[in-house]
Each structure stands twice: as structure tokens, then as C-alpha cells.
Design a protein around this motif. Structure first.
Motif, PDB file in Angstrom:
ATOM      1  N   LEU A 142       8.112 -55.249 -18.060  1.00  0.00           N
ATOM      2  CA  LEU A 142       9.365 -54.728 -17.519  1.00  0.00           C
ATOM      3  C   LEU A 142      10.550 -55.585 -17.968  1.00  0.00           C
ATOM      4  N   TYR A 143      10.403 -56.894 -17.913  1.00  0.00           N
ATOM      5  CA  TYR A 143      11.500 -57.817 -18.228  1.00  0.00           C
ATOM      6  C   TYR A 143      11.709 -58.024 -19.729  1.00  0.00           C
ATOM      7  N   GLY A 149       7.837 -59.723 -27.093  1.00  0.00           N
ATOM      8  CA  GLY A 149       6.825 -60.650 -26.601  1.00  0.00           C
ATOM      9  C   GLY A 149       7.395 -61.881 -25.919  1.00  0.00           C
ATOM     10  N   TYR A 150       8.728 -61.931 -25.772  1.00  0.00           N
ATOM     11  CA  TYR A 150       9.400 -63.058 -25.120  1.00  0.00           C
ATOM     12  C   TYR A 150      10.449 -62.520 -24.158  1.00  0.00           C
ATOM     13  N   ILE A 151      10.708 -63.287 -23.117  1.00  0.00           N
ATOM     14  CA  ILE A 151      11.814 -62.966 -22.219  1.00  0.00           C
ATOM     15  C   ILE A 151      12.867 -64.034 -22.433  1.00  0.00           C
ATOM     16  N   ASN A 152      14.002 -63.644 -22.988  1.00  0.00           N
ATOM     17  CA  ASN A 152      15.063 -64.616 -23.238  1.00  0.00           C
ATOM     18  C   ASN A 152      16.114 -64.540 -22.132  1.00  0.00           C
ATOM     19  N   ARG A 153      17.081 -65.425 -22.201  1.00  0.00           N
ATOM     20  CA  ARG A 153      18.147 -65.486 -21.192  1.00  0.00           C
ATOM     21  C   ARG A 153      18.883 -64.165 -21.035  1.00  0.00           C
ATOM     22  N   GLU A 158      20.173 -59.481 -17.832  1.00  0.00           N
ATOM     23  CA  GLU A 158      20.325 -58.036 -17.654  1.00  0.00           C
ATOM     24  C   GLU A 158      19.516 -57.537 -16.463  1.00  0.00           C
ATOM     25  N   ILE A 159      18.298 -58.011 -16.334  1.00  0.00           N
ATOM     26  CA  ILE A 159      17.443 -57.581 -15.221  1.00  0.00           C
ATOM     27  C   ILE A 159      18.004 -58.072 -13.889  1.00  0.00           C
ATOM     28  N   HIS A 183      21.781 -67.779 -11.428  1.00  0.00           N
ATOM     29  CA  HIS A 183      20.361 -67.742 -11.109  1.00  0.00           C
ATOM     30  C   HIS A 183      19.499 -67.826 -12.386  1.00  0.00           C
ATOM     31  N   VAL A 184      19.932 -67.118 -13.416  1.00  0.00           N
ATOM     32  CA  VAL A 184      19.178 -67.149 -14.670  1.00  0.00           C
ATOM     33  C   VAL A 184      19.256 -68.548 -15.290  1.00  0.00           C
TER      34      VAL A 184
END
Length: 191
Positions: A142-143, A149-153, A158-159, A183-184
């Protein structure tokens, strides 16, 4: 399907209510009510046994979820606009459209712009009754907005911003300035 008729939207609301009953343990119906519903449904998923084997739902739970999905939206698919409309009803004080978009994409495993019952029930099974690892993998999917394959800043921002927008005026603490970005930043802080 360009849009979903009012009956479909109402049916999806009923489906979500069934899911809420599933979560609270009040999904079971009395036998008479279940038999009445069985006579009203003429189509069943061909792979009911397969879905039962692939999910953490019982046959009866799958039948009830399927009835809610198929009876009220006979096309058997939900498009993104309808999904957003239904999801927004549960967050009337905010703007749920962006988060609903990301959520829709997570359920739309074939990336064809629609969610079939099988897609929906597989995701729901993972979220409600999957292992911790399964839930984490689904949430990662989802994120990971760009699917690299990575979740960046940027993706995380955005999420988080979409979640704050969805909650609207009921965020706590009250949304001031760029709280989602803070928070991020705190999440990505190495320390």
C-alpha cells in the motif's frame, strides 16, 4: 463500467456493514434469514472452495460477503470512483479520496482499474486474519506507491498526508503547519 448505479453504491455500503459485523463477531445470521438470502442469489463464485482454501474465511463467511458484493453490484466489479464514493461515507469530516485511491490500488492486484470479489476478499482476509508478516507485506504494498520495492520519504509523506486529510478536523493533535512532514521526518530519523 463508467459509473455505478445507486443500487451498487447502496450495496457496497451494506457490504462494508457486513465486514464490520464480521469484525465484531456478529456476522452470523439465523437459519431462516440465511435460507431466504440463498434463494435470492443465483450466481456464486466458481472458485468458492479455492477461495476458502486461499483465505482465512469460512465458506459461510465467503457466501455472505459474496452476496453483499454481487447482489447489489451485479457487474461483479467495483471501479475506483465507486470505491472512493463508498469510502468517503465513512470519513465525512475529511477528504478520503487520496487515501481511497492508494487503498484501491492495493486491492486492484491486476492493475486493471477494477476490483473483483476475489481481489477484495483476498486483501480483506490478509488484513483481518492474516499473519503479522502478511499484514506488514500488504501494508508495505500500500505504501510503496511507485512499486519499486522501497518506501521513500516522498511516498511516506503522501500516505501520511492522505491519512490526515481523511481524518479532517478530527486529527489529534489538531493539524497545524506541516505536521505530516514532521511525522515522516521523525520516522526516517536515523538515531
Amino acid at each position: 463500467m463508467a459509473g455505478c448505479p445507486s443500487r451498487c453504491r447502496d450495496g457496497l455500503v451494506k457490504l462494508i456493514q457486513s465486514i464490520q459485523r464480521l469484525l465484531t463477531g456478529t456476522l452470523a445470521k439465523d437459519k431462516g434469514e440465511d435460507e431466504l438470502e440463498m434463494t435470492m442469489v443465483s450466481h456464486r463464485p466458481e472458485g468458492l472452495q479455492q477461495l476458502e482454501a486461499q483465505t482465512n474465511f469460512s465458506r459461510q463467511e465467503l457466501q455472505i460477503l459474496y452476496r453483499g458484493f454481487k447482489n447489489e453490484c451485479p457487474s461483479g466489479v467495483v471501479n475506483e470512483d465507486t470505491f472512493k464514493h463508498i469510502y468517503a461515507q465513512f470519513f465525512p469530516h475529511g477528504d478520503a479520496s487520496t487515501y481511497a485511491h492508494y487503498l484501491f490500488n492495493a486491492f486492484d492486484t491486476t492493475n486493471n482499474g477494477s476490483i473483483k470479489f476475489e481481489d477484495f476478499v483476498m486483501g480483506l482476509s490478509t488484513l483481518l486474519r492474516g499473519t503479522l508478516r502478511d499484514k506488514l507485506e500488504w501494508t508495505f504494498h500500500l505504501y510503496d506507491i511507485n512499486r519499486d520495492g522501497y518506501i521513500n520519504r516522498e511516498e511516506m509523506t503522501e500516505i501520511v498526508r492522505a491519512i490526515y486529510d481523511m481524518m479532517g478536523k478530527y486529527t489529534y493533535p489538531a493539524l497545524k503547519g506541516d505536521v505530516p512532514q514532521q511525522h515522516v521526518d521523525a520516522f526516517f530519523q536515523v538515531g
